[in-house]
Scaffold this active site. Structure first.
Site, PDB file in Angstrom:
ATOM      1  N   HIS A 118      48.367  62.531  31.222  1.00  0.00           N
ATOM      2  CA  HIS A 118      48.543  61.348  30.374  1.00  0.00           C
ATOM      3  C   HIS A 118      47.090  61.436  29.652  1.00  0.00           C
ATOM      4  O   HIS A 118      46.933  61.198  28.183  1.00  0.00           O
ATOM      5  CB  HIS A 118      48.618  59.944  30.854  1.00  0.00           C
ATOM      6  N   GLU A 182      58.400  60.428  40.134  1.00  0.00           N
ATOM      7  CA  GLU A 182      58.379  59.444  39.339  1.00  0.00           C
ATOM      8  C   GLU A 182      59.618  59.656  38.544  1.00  0.00           C
ATOM      9  O   GLU A 182      59.331  60.702  37.616  1.00  0.00           O
ATOM     10  CB  GLU A 182      57.320  59.093  38.615  1.00  0.00           C
ATOM     11  N   HIS A 185      58.549  59.980  34.559  1.00  0.00           N
ATOM     12  CA  HIS A 185      57.405  60.549  33.985  1.00  0.00           C
ATOM     13  C   HIS A 185      57.587  61.976  33.824  1.00  0.00           C
ATOM     14  O   HIS A 185      58.474  62.995  34.556  1.00  0.00           O
ATOM     15  CB  HIS A 185      56.312  60.674  35.198  1.00  0.00           C
TER      16      HIS A 185
END
Length: 209
Positions: A118, A182, A185
């Site tokens: 990110h 996740e 993600h």
């Protein structure tokens, strides 16, 4: 006319070609290319695991190559009667440090000493909606830090598994790699070629080269 042609060219360019010639380091604001995309940027609200707003604005900034890939995913899903919901995109390193202080567990939060995908503008957190924008059932809610959020979890409903599998296959078609713990993600292949960034998420502008 020229701007529209350039956008169309970027949108249809295969992701492999972009990586082969070297990554595009420029950042892009996703809403500048598709104002109708569903942004539910959780860290710009109190509806996240910290319980308070972290970002000053609800924006999705990504490296331009990565943004074009995500727009292609959105276009393909629209043709099937679905839409993307975007939870998180670029995240400043300074914010990463705050998250690590709260949850120092690399299954869910990257160690800021290494920098996260990110922080590089090369990862997205996304979910699915129907054609009207209504969120579809998924294995868990966003930022569920339990085994139920993992991709190998089999205890969710058939509908949730089907929706999660559709999201995963759609993202993988455009070169996004699913993160094991996740379901929301995804990392853009070639993410390691982008440097870590720490410019603030301003309401406008704020995109470094």
């Amino acid at each position: 006319m020229k701007k529209g042609f350039i956008f169309l060219f970027l949108l249809v360019l295969p992701f492999g070609s972009a990586i082969a010639r070297g990554p595009d380091m420029m950042f892009a604001d996703l809403a500048d290319y598709d104002a109708s995309i569903i942004l539910d940027i959780r860290y710009a609200t109190a509806n996240n695991f910290t319980g308070k707003a972290i970002y000053p604005a609800s924006r999705c900034l990504l490296r331009r190559d990565v943004a074009m890939r995500l727009l292609r995913v959105e276009e393909k899903l629209r043709r099937k009667g679905y839409r993307l919901i975007v939870f998180d995109c670029y995240r400043p390193l300074s914010v990463q440090k705050k998250f690590w202080a709260i949850l120092p567990d690399e299954r869910y939060v990257a160690d800021p000493k290494k920098g996260s995908r990110h922080n590089r503008g090369a990862a997205v957190d996304v979910s699915l909606a129907d054609s009207t924008g209504r969120p579809l059932e998924m294995p868990t809610g966003y930022d569920d830090f339990s085994e139920k959020a993992a991709r190998g979890w089999t205890g969710s409903s058939a509908a949730a598994r089907r929706n999660s599998e559709l999201l995963e296959s759609s993202m993988k078609e455009e070169g996004f790699e699913p993160f094991p713990s996740e379901w929301w993600h995804f990392d853009a292949s070639g993410w390691e070629l982008y440097p870590v960034s720490d410019f603030p998420l301003e309401k406008t502008g704020g995109c470094e080269d």
